[in-house]
Design a protein around this motif. Structure first.
Motif, PDB file in Angstrom:
ATOM      1  N   ASN A 122      14.425 -17.083  32.794  1.00 17.78           N
ATOM      2  CA  ASN A 122      14.678 -15.784  32.170  1.00 17.78           C
ATOM      3  C   ASN A 122      14.695 -15.905  30.646  1.00 17.78           C
ATOM      4  O   ASN A 122      14.139 -15.052  29.938  1.00 17.78           O
ATOM      5  CB  ASN A 122      16.003 -15.213  32.660  1.00 17.78           C
ATOM      6  CG  ASN A 122      15.969 -14.846  34.128  1.00 17.78           C
ATOM      7  OD1 ASN A 122      14.930 -14.939  34.775  1.00 17.78           O
ATOM      8  ND2 ASN A 122      17.099 -14.457  34.673  1.00 17.78           N
ATOM      9  N   TYR A 180       6.769  -1.495  26.943  1.00 19.83           N
ATOM     10  CA  TYR A 180       7.981  -1.603  27.748  1.00 19.83           C
ATOM     11  C   TYR A 180       8.265  -0.315  28.480  1.00 19.83           C
ATOM     12  O   TYR A 180       8.921  -0.316  29.523  1.00 19.83           O
ATOM     13  CB  TYR A 180       9.156  -1.961  26.834  1.00 19.83           C
ATOM     14  CG  TYR A 180      10.491  -1.974  27.514  1.00 19.83           C
ATOM     15  CD1 TYR A 180      10.784  -2.936  28.462  1.00 19.83           C
ATOM     16  CD2 TYR A 180      11.461  -1.027  27.214  1.00 19.83           C
ATOM     17  CE1 TYR A 180      12.009  -2.968  29.087  1.00 19.83           C
ATOM     18  CE2 TYR A 180      12.683  -1.050  27.834  1.00 19.83           C
ATOM     19  CZ  TYR A 180      12.958  -2.022  28.760  1.00 19.83           C
ATOM     20  OH  TYR A 180      14.168  -2.036  29.381  1.00 19.83           O
ATOM     21  N   THR A 214      13.930  -5.999  22.292  1.00 26.50           N
ATOM     22  CA  THR A 214      14.777  -7.157  22.010  1.00 26.50           C
ATOM     23  C   THR A 214      16.230  -6.873  22.353  1.00 26.50           C
ATOM     24  O   THR A 214      16.921  -7.712  22.947  1.00 26.50           O
ATOM     25  CB  THR A 214      14.649  -7.535  20.530  1.00 26.50           C
ATOM     26  OG1 THR A 214      13.276  -7.783  20.228  1.00 26.50           O
ATOM     27  CG2 THR A 214      15.473  -8.777  20.225  1.00 26.50           C
ATOM     28  N   THR A 255      16.597  -6.616  26.415  1.00 31.77           N
ATOM     29  CA  THR A 255      16.495  -7.905  27.102  1.00 31.77           C
ATOM     30  C   THR A 255      17.640  -8.836  26.717  1.00 31.77           C
ATOM     31  O   THR A 255      18.054  -9.685  27.525  1.00 31.77           O
ATOM     32  CB  THR A 255      15.146  -8.566  26.784  1.00 31.77           C
ATOM     33  OG1 THR A 255      14.954  -8.607  25.360  1.00 31.77           O
ATOM     34  CG2 THR A 255      14.003  -7.791  27.417  1.00 31.77           C
ATOM     35  N   SER A 256      18.159  -8.707  25.511  1.00 29.22           N
ATOM     36  CA  SER A 256      19.330  -9.503  25.137  1.00 29.22           C
ATOM     37  C   SER A 256      20.532  -9.136  25.996  1.00 29.22           C
ATOM     38  O   SER A 256      21.337 -10.005  26.363  1.00 29.22           O
ATOM     39  CB  SER A 256      19.657  -9.294  23.660  1.00 29.22           C
ATOM     40  OG  SER A 256      18.583  -9.725  22.837  1.00 29.22           O
ATOM     41  N   THR A 304      11.137 -16.479  29.415  1.00 29.62           N
ATOM     42  CA  THR A 304      10.321 -15.280  29.604  1.00 29.62           C
ATOM     43  C   THR A 304      10.678 -14.198  28.601  1.00 29.62           C
ATOM     44  O   THR A 304       9.795 -13.573  27.994  1.00 29.62           O
ATOM     45  CB  THR A 304      10.505 -14.758  31.040  1.00 29.62           C
ATOM     46  OG1 THR A 304      10.162 -15.783  31.972  1.00 29.62           O
ATOM     47  CG2 THR A 304       9.603 -13.550  31.278  1.00 29.62           C
ATOM     48  N   TYR A 305      11.969 -13.975  28.394  1.00 28.72           N
ATOM     49  CA  TYR A 305      12.371 -12.949  27.431  1.00 28.72           C
ATOM     50  C   TYR A 305      12.044 -13.372  26.005  1.00 28.72           C
ATOM     51  O   TYR A 305      11.804 -12.518  25.142  1.00 28.72           O
ATOM     52  CB  TYR A 305      13.859 -12.651  27.581  1.00 28.72           C
ATOM     53  CG  TYR A 305      14.187 -11.856  28.819  1.00 28.72           C
ATOM     54  CD1 TYR A 305      13.371 -10.803  29.224  1.00 28.72           C
ATOM     55  CD2 TYR A 305      15.304 -12.153  29.596  1.00 28.72           C
ATOM     56  CE1 TYR A 305      13.650 -10.077  30.373  1.00 28.72           C
ATOM     57  CE2 TYR A 305      15.601 -11.421  30.737  1.00 28.72           C
ATOM     58  CZ  TYR A 305      14.769 -10.394  31.123  1.00 28.72           C
ATOM     59  OH  TYR A 305      15.050  -9.670  32.253  1.00 28.72           O
ATOM     60  N   ALA A 364      12.379 -10.162  35.063  1.00 28.87           N
ATOM     61  CA  ALA A 364      11.940 -10.738  33.791  1.00 28.87           C
ATOM     62  C   ALA A 364      10.439 -10.994  33.799  1.00 28.87           C
ATOM     63  O   ALA A 364       9.745 -10.721  32.809  1.00 28.87           O
ATOM     64  CB  ALA A 364      12.709 -12.034  33.520  1.00 28.87           C
ATOM     65  N   TYR A 367       7.567  -9.267  31.392  1.00 29.14           N
ATOM     66  CA  TYR A 367       6.637 -10.092  30.619  1.00 29.14           C
ATOM     67  C   TYR A 367       5.188  -9.690  30.898  1.00 29.14           C
ATOM     68  O   TYR A 367       4.381  -9.529  29.966  1.00 29.14           O
ATOM     69  CB  TYR A 367       6.849 -11.563  30.954  1.00 29.14           C
ATOM     70  CG  TYR A 367       5.726 -12.458  30.494  1.00 29.14           C
ATOM     71  CD1 TYR A 367       5.597 -12.803  29.157  1.00 29.14           C
ATOM     72  CD2 TYR A 367       4.796 -12.950  31.411  1.00 29.14           C
ATOM     73  CE1 TYR A 367       4.553 -13.624  28.730  1.00 29.14           C
ATOM     74  CE2 TYR A 367       3.753 -13.763  30.996  1.00 29.14           C
ATOM     75  CZ  TYR A 367       3.634 -14.099  29.656  1.00 29.14           C
ATOM     76  OH  TYR A 367       2.609 -14.893  29.242  1.00 29.14           O
ATOM     77  N   VAL A 407       8.661 -12.262  25.614  1.00 26.00           N
ATOM     78  CA  VAL A 407       8.647 -10.799  25.474  1.00 26.00           C
ATOM     79  C   VAL A 407       9.028 -10.408  24.050  1.00 26.00           C
ATOM     80  O   VAL A 407       8.399  -9.533  23.448  1.00 26.00           O
ATOM     81  CB  VAL A 407       9.605 -10.162  26.503  1.00 26.00           C
ATOM     82  CG1 VAL A 407       9.796  -8.680  26.222  1.00 26.00           C
ATOM     83  CG2 VAL A 407       9.075 -10.360  27.916  1.00 26.00           C
ATOM     84  N   TRP A 408      10.049 -11.066  23.484  1.00 25.60           N
ATOM     85  CA  TRP A 408      10.440 -10.765  22.102  1.00 25.60           C
ATOM     86  C   TRP A 408       9.288 -11.044  21.140  1.00 25.60           C
ATOM     87  O   TRP A 408       9.031 -10.280  20.227  1.00 25.60           O
ATOM     88  CB  TRP A 408      11.661 -11.603  21.697  1.00 25.60           C
ATOM     89  CG  TRP A 408      12.874 -11.354  22.528  1.00 25.60           C
ATOM     90  CD1 TRP A 408      13.169 -10.224  23.230  1.00 25.60           C
ATOM     91  CD2 TRP A 408      13.956 -12.261  22.756  1.00 25.60           C
ATOM     92  NE1 TRP A 408      14.355 -10.361  23.897  1.00 25.60           N
ATOM     93  CE2 TRP A 408      14.874 -11.613  23.624  1.00 25.60           C
ATOM     94  CE3 TRP A 408      14.248 -13.549  22.327  1.00 25.60           C
ATOM     95  CZ2 TRP A 408      16.042 -12.215  24.049  1.00 25.60           C
ATOM     96  CZ3 TRP A 408      15.412 -14.152  22.746  1.00 25.60           C
ATOM     97  CH2 TRP A 408      16.305 -13.492  23.599  1.00 25.60           C
ATOM     98  N   TYR A 443      20.344  -8.172  29.078  1.00 20.53           N
ATOM     99  CA  TYR A 443      20.120  -8.810  30.374  1.00 20.53           C
ATOM    100  C   TYR A 443      20.636 -10.250  30.360  1.00 20.53           C
ATOM    101  O   TYR A 443      21.314 -10.700  31.296  1.00 20.53           O
ATOM    102  CB  TYR A 443      18.622  -8.819  30.712  1.00 20.53           C
ATOM    103  CG  TYR A 443      17.989  -7.461  30.847  1.00 20.53           C
ATOM    104  CD1 TYR A 443      18.753  -6.315  31.067  1.00 20.53           C
ATOM    105  CD2 TYR A 443      16.602  -7.310  30.733  1.00 20.53           C
ATOM    106  CE1 TYR A 443      18.159  -5.077  31.188  1.00 20.53           C
ATOM    107  CE2 TYR A 443      16.008  -6.068  30.861  1.00 20.53           C
ATOM    108  CZ  TYR A 443      16.784  -4.955  31.077  1.00 20.53           C
ATOM    109  OH  TYR A 443      16.186  -3.729  31.191  1.00 20.53           O
TER     110      TYR A 443
END
Length: 380
Positions: free
Chosen positions: A227, A339, A244, A247-248, A230-231, A151, A155, A234-235, A250
Motif C-alpha cells: 500500500n 482520481y 495526496t 491516500t495519506s 502503491t500510494y 490501492a 494506482y 499515486v502521489w 488511508y
C-alpha cells in the motif's frame, strides 16, 4: 516469631491447591463452568495478565468493535439501498466488500465478551474461543487484502499505463485473492491446533509465535509495504493535493489500527518481553476500530457516500443547497482528476471507458441530481 517450617506452609496451601485441582478436573471433564476460586484469579495468562485484566481488555475490544459494526453497517446499507451506484461505480463495490469483512470481523471481536476467560486460562481453549479465533484470523486478513486491492485500483486509474484495461476486469482476481487465501491460512492454523487464548481475544496461541508471525503478521507487513509503495506511485503520478491528502488518510488509518498490535507482537515474540497492560489496551482499542476507520476514510472520500450521509442525517435540503450553491472561483481552473474515476460520480467506471469530460461550471452536479432520483425510486 520463628518462620514457619516447610511442612507447616504445605499444610496451609493444601486446601488452596486442592480447590485449584478441583477446578482443573471440572474443566477437563466438561461439566460446565466451575466456580472460580481466588487461587485461580491470581493465575496469569501466557501474556502475563490476570483474569481481571484479560476481562477488561475484552470489554474494551467489544466497545471498539461496536463502533466498527455501526460504521461498516452504514456503508453496506448505503451500497445496498442505492444499487445503481454500486453497479456503475467500481470503487463503491470495493468499499462494499471491505465493509463486509470489517462488519464480520467486528462481530467475531464481540464474541470475546462471551468467552469464559477462566476456562480458557487453565485449559487449551473452548469451542467459542476456537470460533472467534478462526473468524478473526480470516476476516482480518481479508480486510487487509481488500485495502491492497483498493490501492492497486487507484494506482491503475491514476497512473498512466501503456496497457490500460477496464478496472472492472480486475474484480475476479480480487475475489480470487481476498477470499480463498485467508481461508487457507485459517484452515491450516485450525488443523495444526494453533488456536487458543491470545490475550485480548482468541487467535493463534502465544506458544506458537513463529506460526503467528508467518500466518498473520507477515501478510500484514507485506500489505502495508504494498500500500505504501502503491500510494507513493499515486502521489508521484497524480501531483494533486486532494489525492495526496486522501491516500495519506488511508495509510494513517492502516497504521493506527495495526501498529499497536505489531508492536506488541515484536516485543513479545522477538524479545520475549512482557507487553504490559498499556500496550495491550492500545491494541484492544485500535485493532477492532478498523471497521469504523475504514468507513470514515474510504467511505467519506467518495462524494456519493458523503451525499448519502448528508441526506440521511440532514435531509435532502442539504444536497439541494449544495446543488444551488454558486460555483467557486476555482471550479473551472482545472479538469477533473483521474482520481474522480475511482471516487467521484462525475466520472463513472464503465466497461472500456475512462475518465469523463469535466462538467460545465455552474451546472447541477450529477452527484446532487442522481441521489434524490434514486431516493424517490426507492421510496416508491
Amino acid at each position: 516469631p520463628s518462620p514457619p517450617s516447610v511442612g507447616h506452609m504445605g499444610d496451609e496451601l493444601a486446601p488452596e491447591l486442592s480447590a485449584a485441582a478441583a477446578v482443573l478436573v471440572a474443566a477437563f471433564e466438561g461439566g460446565g463452568a466451575p466456580p472460580v476460586h481466588p487461587f485461580v484469579k491470581t493465575v496469569r495468562s501466557r501474556f502475563g495478565f490476570t483474569v481481571e485484566e484479560e476481562l477488561r481488555l475484552r470489554y474494551l475490544v467489544v466497545g471498539s468493535a461496536t463502533l466498527s459494526l455501526f460504521g461498516a453497517s452504514v456503508i453496506i446499507y448505503s451500497a445496498v439501498r442505492f444499487k445503481e451506484l454500486s453497479r456503475r461505480f467500481f470503487a463503491i463495490r470495493l468499499i462494499f466488500f471491505l465493509s463486509v469483512t470489517d462488519l464480520l470481523a467486528s462481530i467475531f471481536n464481540m464474541l470475546g465478551a462471551f468467552v469464559d476467560v477462566h476456562t480458557v486460562l487453565i485449559t487449551e481453549g473452548s469451542l467459542l474461543c476456537y470460533i472467534q479465533a478462526v473468524g478473526l484470523l480470516y476476516f482480518n486478513l481479508a480486510s487487509i487484502m481488500w485495502t491492497s486491492c483498493f490501492a492497486f485500483t487507484l494506482y491503475r486509474d491514476v497512473v498512466p499505463s501503456y496497457r490500460r484495461y477496464a478496472l472492472r476486469e480486475y474484480e475476479m482476481y480480487f475475489h480470487a485473492l481476498c477470499w480463498p487465501l485467508p481461508g487457507v491460512l485459517s484452515l491450516v492454523c485450525w488443523r495444526l491446533k494453533l488456536l487458543g487464548d491470545a490475550g485480548s481475544w482468541c487467535a493463534i496461541r502465544s506458544s506458537h509465535a513463529r506460526e503467528y508471525l508467518i500466518a498473520f503478521y507477515l501478510p500484514l507487513v507485506l500489505a502495508f509495504a504494498f500500500n505504501l509503495g502503491t500510494y507513493a506511485l499515486v502521489w508521484w503520478g497524480s501531483r494533486e493535493r486532494r489525492v495526496t491528502r486522501t491516500t495519506s488518510l488511508y495509510l494513517l488509518a492502516f497504521v493506527f489500527v495495526w501498529l499497536p498490535s505489531l508492536s506488541k507482537a515484536i516485543k513479545v515474540y522477538f524479545f520475549d518481553i512482557h507487553a504490559g497492560f498499556t500496550l495491550a489496551a492500545a491494541e484492544a482499542l485500535c485493532m477492532p476500530l478498523q471497521g469504523a476507520l475504514n468507513a470514515a476514510v474510504y467511505g467519506w472520500s467518495l462524494p456519493s457516500i458523503r451525499d448519502f450521509y448528508k441526506s440521511m442525517f440532514l435531509g435532502h435540503e442539504s444536497i439541494d443547497a449544495r446543488r444551488n450553491r454558486p460555483p467557486s472561483r476555482n471550479s473551472s481552473r482545472s479538469p477533473p482528476s483521474p482520481y474522480d474515476a475511482v471516487g467521484d460520480l462525475n466520472a463513472p467506471l464503465v466497461q472500456g471507458q475512462e475518465a469523463a469530460v469535466a462538467e460545465t461550471p455552474g451546472a447541477p452536479s450529477k452527484t446532487a441530481s442522481l441521489l434524490p432520483r434514486l431516493t424517490q425510486s426507492a421510496e416508491r
